[in-house]
Design an enzyme around this catalytic site. Structure first.
Site, PDB file in Angstrom:
ATOM      1  N   HIS A   8       2.932   1.532  -8.192  1.00  8.71           N
ATOM      2  CA  HIS A   8       3.212   1.548  -9.637  1.00  8.71           C
ATOM      3  C   HIS A   8       4.719   1.687  -9.858  1.00  8.71           C
ATOM      4  O   HIS A   8       5.459   2.001  -8.926  1.00  8.71           O
ATOM      5  CB  HIS A   8       2.498   2.744 -10.291  1.00  8.71           C
ATOM      6  CG  HIS A   8       3.017   4.063  -9.794  1.00  8.71           C
ATOM      7  ND1 HIS A   8       2.661   4.585  -8.562  1.00  8.71           N
ATOM      8  CD2 HIS A   8       3.918   4.931 -10.317  1.00  8.71           C
ATOM      9  CE1 HIS A   8       3.296   5.727  -8.372  1.00  8.71           C
ATOM     10  NE2 HIS A   8       4.086   5.961  -9.426  1.00  8.71           N
ATOM     11  N   ASP A  10       7.383   3.853 -12.571  1.00  8.11           N
ATOM     12  CA  ASP A  10       7.203   5.085 -13.349  1.00  8.11           C
ATOM     13  C   ASP A  10       7.385   4.928 -14.862  1.00  8.11           C
ATOM     14  O   ASP A  10       6.989   5.815 -15.618  1.00  8.11           O
ATOM     15  CB  ASP A  10       8.145   6.177 -12.825  1.00  8.11           C
ATOM     16  CG  ASP A  10       7.628   6.784 -11.525  1.00  8.11           C
ATOM     17  OD1 ASP A  10       6.449   6.550 -11.189  1.00  8.11           O
ATOM     18  OD2 ASP A  10       8.398   7.481 -10.846  1.00  8.11           O
ATOM     19  N   HIS A  80       6.468   1.726  -6.254  1.00  7.94           N
ATOM     20  CA  HIS A  80       6.255   2.621  -5.111  1.00  7.94           C
ATOM     21  C   HIS A  80       4.831   3.164  -5.111  1.00  7.94           C
ATOM     22  O   HIS A  80       4.140   3.129  -6.131  1.00  7.94           O
ATOM     23  CB  HIS A  80       7.255   3.787  -5.143  1.00  7.94           C
ATOM     24  CG  HIS A  80       7.200   4.566  -6.418  1.00  7.94           C
ATOM     25  ND1 HIS A  80       7.763   4.124  -7.595  1.00  7.94           N
ATOM     26  CD2 HIS A  80       6.622   5.764  -6.706  1.00  7.94           C
ATOM     27  CE1 HIS A  80       7.554   5.014  -8.548  1.00  7.94           C
ATOM     28  NE2 HIS A  80       6.839   6.017  -8.040  1.00  7.94           N
ATOM     29  N   ARG A  90      -0.854  17.775   1.005  1.00 13.06           N
ATOM     30  CA  ARG A  90       0.519  17.323   0.724  1.00 13.06           C
ATOM     31  C   ARG A  90       0.948  17.910  -0.620  1.00 13.06           C
ATOM     32  O   ARG A  90       0.279  17.729  -1.637  1.00 13.06           O
ATOM     33  CB  ARG A  90       0.506  15.800   0.660  1.00 13.06           C
ATOM     34  CG  ARG A  90       1.838  15.136   0.361  1.00 13.06           C
ATOM     35  CD  ARG A  90       1.529  13.653   0.168  1.00 13.06           C
ATOM     36  NE  ARG A  90       2.670  12.790   0.144  1.00 13.06           N
ATOM     37  CZ  ARG A  90       3.332  12.456  -0.942  1.00 13.06           C
ATOM     38  NH1 ARG A  90       2.992  12.993  -2.114  1.00 13.06           N
ATOM     39  NH2 ARG A  90       4.321  11.605  -0.882  1.00 13.06           N
TER      40      ARG A  90
HETATM   41  O1  LIG Z   1       4.211  12.040  -4.431  1.00 12.68           O
HETATM   42  C1  LIG Z   1       4.917  11.045  -4.267  1.00 12.68           C
HETATM   43  O2  LIG Z   1       5.568  10.851  -3.231  1.00 12.68           O
HETATM   44  C2  LIG Z   1       4.987   9.998  -5.361  1.00 12.68           C
HETATM   45  C3  LIG Z   1       4.342  10.389  -6.654  1.00 12.68           C
HETATM   46  C4  LIG Z   1       4.609   9.389  -7.719  1.00 12.68           C
HETATM   47  O3  LIG Z   1       5.039   8.302  -7.484  1.00 12.68           O
HETATM   48  C5  LIG Z   1       4.338   9.742  -9.112  1.00 12.68           C
HETATM   49  O4  LIG Z   1       3.823  10.830  -9.383  1.00 12.68           O
HETATM   50  O5  LIG Z   1       4.657   8.916  -9.988  1.00 12.68           O
HETATM   51 FE   LIG Z   2       5.712   7.298  -9.273  1.00 12.31          FE
END
Ligand SMILES: O=C(O)CCC(=O)C(=O)O
Ligand SMILES: [Fe+2]
Length: 161
Positions: A8, A10, A80, A90
């Site tokens: 996606h 952001d 990403h 995680r």
């Molecule tokens: O946790 C991550 O490494 C990415 C999370 C992410 O891309 C988001 O929350 O928009």
């Molecule tokens: Fe993100």
């Protein structure tokens, strides 16, 4: 592809077929910069990766490490996702920065206004000082001229009489 977080962008809705990213709801369109702070690394999988707008071609990959911060602009230039976490938990803190004035913090606005007031007061004092010097009985050897520079700061240019 098994993913913890699908590919996606952001601040826009990514269309992998055309590579376009629509800056409209339901995307968080006001986001300008993204930050990811990783809080642990005792897990398997879960790497962050970036792709081309097709959401398939991986261009970069980042291994989360405790304390590692990844920052990037939030638009369609940075699609990403996150690979599946296969063991452990995680933990990450996602942060977003915006320039949108409607999301500005009240305290930030107040601090900016205070600084502005102080700057104006200082400028007024300087102006008064210059005026009183010009009015002094002794003939001034220099004439002070004020010039507004590009950044709006006041410069004093001494002009020999
Ligand atoms: O946790 C991550 O490494 C990415 C999370 C992410 O891309 C988001 O929350 O928009
Ligand atoms: Fe993100």
């Amino acid at each position: 592809m098994d993913l913890s977080h699908p590919v996606h962008a952001d601040n826009c809705v990514l269309d992998p077929d055309t590579g376009e990213c629509w800056r409209e709801p339901p995307a968080y369109t006001y986001r300008d910069y993204s930050g990811l702070l990783y809080l642990n690394d005792d897990f398997k999988g879960g790497d962050l990766f970036f792709t081309q707008p097709n959401a398939l071609t991986v261009t970069a990959q980042v291994r989360p490490r405790c304390g590692r911060l990844v920052a990037f602009s939030s638009g369609g230039e940075n699609p990403h996702g996150v690979w599946a976490v296969t063991r452990g938990r995680r933990c990450a803190l996602a942060l977003w920065h915006t320039w949108a004035p409607e999301h500005r913090e009240q305290e930030w606005t107040e601090a900016k206004e205070l600084l502005q007031e102080e700057e104006e007061e200082e400028e007024e004092e300087e102006e008064e000082e210059i005026l009183s010097r010009d009015l002094s009985p002794e003939p001034p050897s220099h004439k002070l001229q004020r010039v507004q520079d590009k950044a709006g700061k006041l410069l004093r240019v001494r002009e020999e009489l």
